[in-house]
Design an enzyme around this catalytic site. Structure first.
Site, PDB file in Angstrom:
ATOM      1  N   MET A 174      33.890 -18.822 -15.252  1.00 23.54           N
ATOM      2  CA  MET A 174      33.733 -20.205 -15.678  1.00 23.54           C
ATOM      3  C   MET A 174      32.678 -20.450 -16.767  1.00 23.54           C
ATOM      4  SD  MET A 174      34.128 -22.066 -11.939  1.00 23.54           S
ATOM      5  CE  MET A 174      34.191 -23.722 -12.631  1.00 23.54           C
ATOM      6  N   GLU A 175      32.086 -19.395 -17.333  1.00 21.44           N
ATOM      7  CA  GLU A 175      31.035 -19.613 -18.335  1.00 21.44           C
ATOM      8  C   GLU A 175      31.121 -18.743 -19.591  1.00 21.44           C
ATOM      9  OE1 GLU A 175      30.032 -20.860 -14.457  1.00 21.44           O
ATOM     10  OE2 GLU A 175      29.996 -18.749 -15.031  1.00 21.44           O
ATOM     11  N   GLU A 205      22.229 -15.425  -8.754  1.00 22.08           N
ATOM     12  CA  GLU A 205      22.439 -14.435  -9.808  1.00 22.08           C
ATOM     13  C   GLU A 205      21.174 -14.118 -10.598  1.00 22.08           C
ATOM     14  OE1 GLU A 205      27.149 -15.570 -10.549  1.00 22.08           O
ATOM     15  OE2 GLU A 205      25.647 -16.168 -12.019  1.00 22.08           O
ATOM     16  N   ASP A 219      36.264 -11.205  -6.087  1.00 26.79           N
ATOM     17  CA  ASP A 219      37.508 -11.586  -5.414  1.00 26.79           C
ATOM     18  C   ASP A 219      38.672 -11.239  -6.317  1.00 26.79           C
ATOM     19  OD1 ASP A 219      38.459 -14.182  -6.925  1.00 26.79           O
ATOM     20  OD2 ASP A 219      36.309 -14.429  -6.630  1.00 26.79           O
ATOM     21  N   GLY A 224      36.726 -13.244 -10.819  1.00 22.18           N
ATOM     22  CA  GLY A 224      37.927 -12.874 -10.080  1.00 22.18           C
ATOM     23  C   GLY A 224      38.780 -11.923 -10.898  1.00 22.18           C
TER      24      GLY A 224
END
Length: 231
Positions: free
Chosen positions: A174-175, A11, A198, A77
């Site tokens: 997740m962050e 990233e 996704d 997601g």
């Protein structure tokens, strides 16, 4: 000073290739690249995955590098059927869906003794992101809304439904909310930008591997354009 955080090496690699790097400092196992893009100074860093890494990374940006504006880029997601793979979600607010102190009278997602569930994104940064996105013509759509964060890669339909029902979030990762919380505590402007890789369901393993590279490419273009707009 602008700080850009990506969770994974993939990233930040593209972004780093566009930087003139002046200095590199390693703190808490993270490499902080201080430099400039087209004359705009910034610090680029890979935080690592998860809320603890993200929070520590943001605090270092504030305490060591005097960063006052944080851009967190990455992938997520989708939690909304209308938001397809490749589309972009920009945070208006962020929540930690896995914080649960309801047995003590708090609401789901509420940080105990902070009286807060949603961490707001900076409206100016959100609006600027929308503007630069429109000019890039990436062939995908942009959505503004809540982003949900937790220390789990969401692929189960039951957990996806729970997050949607409780928070009406647009995507899950997740962050972001940890970065937003640390930014708020340090009076930093913050925006979280996610490309959908996704659908956060049982197809996640296939979708993620197929679309990760394209999602990261689009994120890099948006991030560079946003930095340029903040001159």
């Amino acid at each position: 000073m602008i700080g850009i955080i990506g969770a994974m090496e993939e990233e930040i690699t593209n972004l780093k290739s566009h930087m003139e790097v002046f200095d590199v400092q390693t703190i808490a196992g993270m490499s902080f690249f201080k430099g400039a893009v087209k004359g705009t100074e910034l610090v680029l860093v890979r935080s690592g995955i998860g809320k603890v890494n993200a929070g520590i990374c943001t605090q270092i940006l504030a305490s060591v590098f005097n960063v006052d504006t944080v851009i967190n880029t990455g992938i997520a997601g989708s939690l909304n059927a209308a938001i397809d793979i490749g589309d972009i979600v920009v945070s208006t607010s962020l929540v930690q869906y896995d914080v649960d102190a309801r047995k003590f009278g708090y609401k789901l997602g509420e940080i105990p003794r902070m009286n807060i569930i949603e961490f707001p994104a900076d409206k100016e940064l959100t609006d600027k992101t929308e503007s630069v996105f429109a000019a890039l013509d990436l062939g995908v759509k942009l959505y503004k809304g809540m982003i949900a964060t937790g220390d789990k890669f969401v692929s189960e339909d039951s957990l996806k439904a729970e997050i949607v029902n409780n928070f009406h979030a647009y995507c899950v990762e997740m962050e972001g909310a940890a970065i937003a919380q640390a930014a708020m505590l340090n009076n930093m402007k913050c925006v979280v930008i996610r490309a959908i890789s996704d659908k956060a369901d049982n197809s996640a393993n296939v979708d993620y591997r197929t679309f990760e590279a394209k999602a990261i490419e689009n994120m890099s273009k948006i991030s560079l354009a946003l930095v340029d707009s903040l001159k």
